[in-house]
Design a protein around this motif. Structure first.
Motif, PDB file in Angstrom:
ATOM      1  N   GLY A  45       0.786  -1.228   0.000  1.00 49.76           N
ATOM      2  CA  GLY A  45       0.000   0.000   0.000  1.00 49.76           C
ATOM      3  C   GLY A  45       0.811   1.266   0.000  1.00 49.76           C
ATOM      4  O   GLY A  45       0.251   2.357  -0.190  1.00 49.76           O
ATOM      5  N   ALA A  46       2.123   1.182   0.200  1.00 46.14           N
ATOM      6  CA  ALA A  46       2.970   2.378   0.153  1.00 46.14           C
ATOM      7  C   ALA A  46       3.178   2.801  -1.301  1.00 46.14           C
ATOM      8  O   ALA A  46       3.090   1.988  -2.225  1.00 46.14           O
ATOM      9  N   ILE A  47       3.443   4.093  -1.509  1.00 44.47           N
ATOM     10  CA  ILE A  47       3.716   4.573  -2.857  1.00 44.47           C
ATOM     11  C   ILE A  47       5.073   5.280  -2.888  1.00 44.47           C
ATOM     12  O   ILE A  47       5.489   5.920  -1.919  1.00 44.47           O
ATOM     13  N   ALA A  48       5.762   5.117  -4.004  1.00 43.09           N
ATOM     14  CA  ALA A  48       7.011   5.822  -4.271  1.00 43.09           C
ATOM     15  C   ALA A  48       6.708   6.946  -5.255  1.00 43.09           C
ATOM     16  O   ALA A  48       6.150   6.705  -6.325  1.00 43.09           O
ATOM     17  N   VAL A  49       7.055   8.172  -4.875  1.00 43.41           N
ATOM     18  CA  VAL A  49       6.727   9.359  -5.671  1.00 43.41           C
ATOM     19  C   VAL A  49       8.013   9.960  -6.223  1.00 43.41           C
ATOM     20  O   VAL A  49       8.971  10.196  -5.470  1.00 43.41           O
ATOM     21  N   GLU A  50       8.022  10.190  -7.521  1.00 44.12           N
ATOM     22  CA  GLU A  50       9.207  10.763  -8.162  1.00 44.12           C
ATOM     23  C   GLU A  50       8.777  11.797  -9.196  1.00 44.12           C
ATOM     24  O   GLU A  50       7.886  11.536 -10.007  1.00 44.12           O
ATOM     25  N   ARG A  51       9.395  12.947  -9.160  1.00 45.79           N
ATOM     26  CA  ARG A  51       9.157  13.945 -10.198  1.00 45.79           C
ATOM     27  C   ARG A  51       9.978  13.551 -11.421  1.00 45.79           C
ATOM     28  O   ARG A  51      11.203  13.533 -11.381  1.00 45.79           O
ATOM     29  N   ARG A  52       9.283  13.258 -12.514  1.00 45.11           N
ATOM     30  CA  ARG A  52       9.958  12.765 -13.708  1.00 45.11           C
ATOM     31  C   ARG A  52      10.314  13.885 -14.680  1.00 45.11           C
ATOM     32  O   ARG A  52      11.194  13.721 -15.516  1.00 45.11           O
ATOM     33  N   CYS A  53       9.596  15.003 -14.604  1.00 46.32           N
ATOM     34  CA  CYS A  53       9.830  16.064 -15.586  1.00 46.32           C
ATOM     35  C   CYS A  53       9.460  17.406 -14.978  1.00 46.32           C
ATOM     36  O   CYS A  53       8.473  17.506 -14.239  1.00 46.32           O
ATOM     37  N   HIS A 111       7.163  21.820 -31.084  1.00 48.22           N
ATOM     38  CA  HIS A 111       6.866  20.404 -31.292  1.00 48.22           C
ATOM     39  C   HIS A 111       5.535  20.109 -30.598  1.00 48.22           C
ATOM     40  O   HIS A 111       5.497  20.014 -29.371  1.00 48.22           O
ATOM     41  N   PRO A 112       4.441  19.984 -31.352  1.00 45.66           N
ATOM     42  CA  PRO A 112       3.113  19.818 -30.736  1.00 45.66           C
ATOM     43  C   PRO A 112       2.978  18.585 -29.858  1.00 45.66           C
ATOM     44  O   PRO A 112       2.193  18.586 -28.916  1.00 45.66           O
ATOM     45  N   VAL A 113       3.728  17.513 -30.152  1.00 48.33           N
ATOM     46  CA  VAL A 113       3.648  16.287 -29.355  1.00 48.33           C
ATOM     47  C   VAL A 113       5.060  15.843 -29.014  1.00 48.33           C
ATOM     48  O   VAL A 113       5.918  15.711 -29.901  1.00 48.33           O
ATOM     49  N   ARG A 114       5.297  15.618 -27.706  1.00 46.34           N
ATOM     50  CA  ARG A 114       6.584  15.108 -27.250  1.00 46.34           C
ATOM     51  C   ARG A 114       6.370  13.913 -26.332  1.00 46.34           C
ATOM     52  O   ARG A 114       5.404  13.852 -25.575  1.00 46.34           O
ATOM     53  N   GLU A 115       7.288  12.987 -26.401  1.00 43.50           N
ATOM     54  CA  GLU A 115       7.211  11.753 -25.603  1.00 43.50           C
ATOM     55  C   GLU A 115       8.189  11.827 -24.438  1.00 43.50           C
ATOM     56  O   GLU A 115       9.353  12.213 -24.615  1.00 43.50           O
ATOM     57  N   LEU A 116       7.715  11.465 -23.243  1.00 43.40           N
ATOM     58  CA  LEU A 116       8.569  11.448 -22.055  1.00 43.40           C
ATOM     59  C   LEU A 116       9.314  10.120 -21.994  1.00 43.40           C
ATOM     60  O   LEU A 116       8.687   9.063 -21.875  1.00 43.40           O
ATOM     61  N   ASP A 117      10.646  10.168 -22.083  1.00 47.16           N
ATOM     62  CA  ASP A 117      11.404   8.921 -22.062  1.00 47.16           C
ATOM     63  C   ASP A 117      11.792   8.555 -20.633  1.00 47.16           C
ATOM     64  O   ASP A 117      11.460   9.265 -19.671  1.00 47.16           O
ATOM     65  N   ASP A 118      12.510   7.447 -20.476  1.00 47.63           N
ATOM     66  CA  ASP A 118      12.850   6.932 -19.146  1.00 47.63           C
ATOM     67  C   ASP A 118      13.817   7.836 -18.399  1.00 47.63           C
ATOM     68  O   ASP A 118      13.937   7.728 -17.168  1.00 47.63           O
ATOM     69  N   ASP A 119      14.522   8.698 -19.104  1.00 47.78           N
ATOM     70  CA  ASP A 119      15.479   9.604 -18.469  1.00 47.78           C
ATOM     71  C   ASP A 119      14.883  10.975 -18.156  1.00 47.78           C
ATOM     72  O   ASP A 119      15.613  11.894 -17.775  1.00 47.78           O
ATOM     73  N   GLY A 120      13.559  11.116 -18.344  1.00 46.11           N
ATOM     74  CA  GLY A 120      12.911  12.385 -18.046  1.00 46.11           C
ATOM     75  C   GLY A 120      13.037  13.419 -19.138  1.00 46.11           C
ATOM     76  O   GLY A 120      12.732  14.590 -18.912  1.00 46.11           O
ATOM     77  N   ARG A 121      13.451  13.007 -20.328  1.00 43.53           N
ATOM     78  CA  ARG A 121      13.570  13.939 -21.436  1.00 43.53           C
ATOM     79  C   ARG A 121      12.308  13.902 -22.288  1.00 43.53           C
ATOM     80  O   ARG A 121      11.664  12.856 -22.417  1.00 43.53           O
ATOM     81  N   LEU A 122      11.966  15.041 -22.871  1.00 44.26           N
ATOM     82  CA  LEU A 122      10.815  15.130 -23.764  1.00 44.26           C
ATOM     83  C   LEU A 122      11.321  15.092 -25.198  1.00 44.26           C
ATOM     84  O   LEU A 122      11.985  16.021 -25.664  1.00 44.26           O
TER      85      LEU A 122
END
Length: 258
Positions: A109-117, A156-167
């Motif tokens: 039930g615990a959650i890990a919170v991380e700011r990705r971007c 760029h109207p659409v950007r994808e968030l990758d695993d390293d936090g880059r758009l």
């Protein structure tokens, strides 16, 4: 605190003892105001409109079990569309104009919170991937600091968030069309994907498209454990790209001594 010394003009330091009763606080009339709602299966996630409080509702239990998580986020102005919840099987994404957070829920039930971007905007989560959608044309925007301002269309109207936090800009036409269609479908199902809800006091009623509904008493909830995942910024090679003349050790040493 300073006070005159011996009645003269010289000031001397003195101490003050303040006794505060932190438990003597009047409870608010409504301590949770439902904002964005996201659901997947029996798991429902609800974000407060202003406070950094996230609720998880387990509808498999009777009555539904509610767990409250206090997140490491800012308090926003009430009444605005501040944060949006995007639920999946492992937890949820929380997006806003300013940043994107990931909340992973463990079996206990615990959650890990991380700011990705540290950038935000209109967010679509499709097939486990986060896409940030920008404006395709100029528009007037209500800025919380400057009021009404003109916003130019996104490069760029659409950007994808990758695993390293880059758009990463999306150029594939099929992906662009699919993401835009998902965004339109989400708008048609507002205020929450797949569910309509209403709140009266501390009771939340969620109605599904199949005409069934779940009534949840938000005043009966447990406090959940939150782990704030904070990565070392000096482990990010993108930071060193900005200051190539410095090493990670020299930056860290300078920061720790200031």
């Amino acid at each position: 605190m300073v006070a005159p010394e011996d009645g003269g003009d010289d000031l001397a330091m003195t101490g003050v003892l303040v006794d505060l009763d932190l438990d003597d606080v009047s409870p608010p009339e409504m301590d949770f105001r439902a904002g964005s709602v996201g659901e997947t299966g029996a798991d429902i996630w609800v974000m407060d409109t202003s406070d950094p409080v996230l609720l998880h509702i387990d509808t498999n239990r009777v009555p539904p079990a509610v767990t409250e998580y206090l997140l490491p986020m800012t308090i926003e102005s009430p009444g605005d569309a501040n944060r949006f919840v995007h639920a999946d099987g492992d937890g949820c994404w929380i997006s806003s104009r300013h940043d994107i957070f990931r909340c992973d829920r463990s079996d206990d039930g615990a959650i890990a919170v991380e700011r990705r971007c540290i950038e935000g905007g209109a967010v679509v989560v499709d097939r486990g991937t986060v896409f940030v959608l920008g404006r395709t044309g100029a528009a007037a925007h209500l800025d919380r600091r400057y009021g009404i301002v003109r916003v130019e269309p996104a490069t760029h109207p659409v950007r994808e968030l990758d695993d390293d936090g880059r758009l990463i800009p999306v150029e594939d036409p099929a992906t662009l069309a699919r993401v835009r269609s998902v965004q339109l479908a989400q708008r048609a199902r507002r205020p929450a994907p797949g569910q309509w809800w209403s709140q009266a006091g501390n009771r939340l009623v969620l109605a599904s498209p199949d005409m069934t509904s779940v009534s949840v008493d938000l005043s009966v909830r447990e406090r959940g454990q939150v782990e704030w995942v904070q990565t070392d910024p000096f482990d990010d090679p993108r930071i060193l790209e900005v200051v190539p003349m410095l090493s990670a050790d020299s930056i860290r040493e300078a920061t720790e001594t200031t």
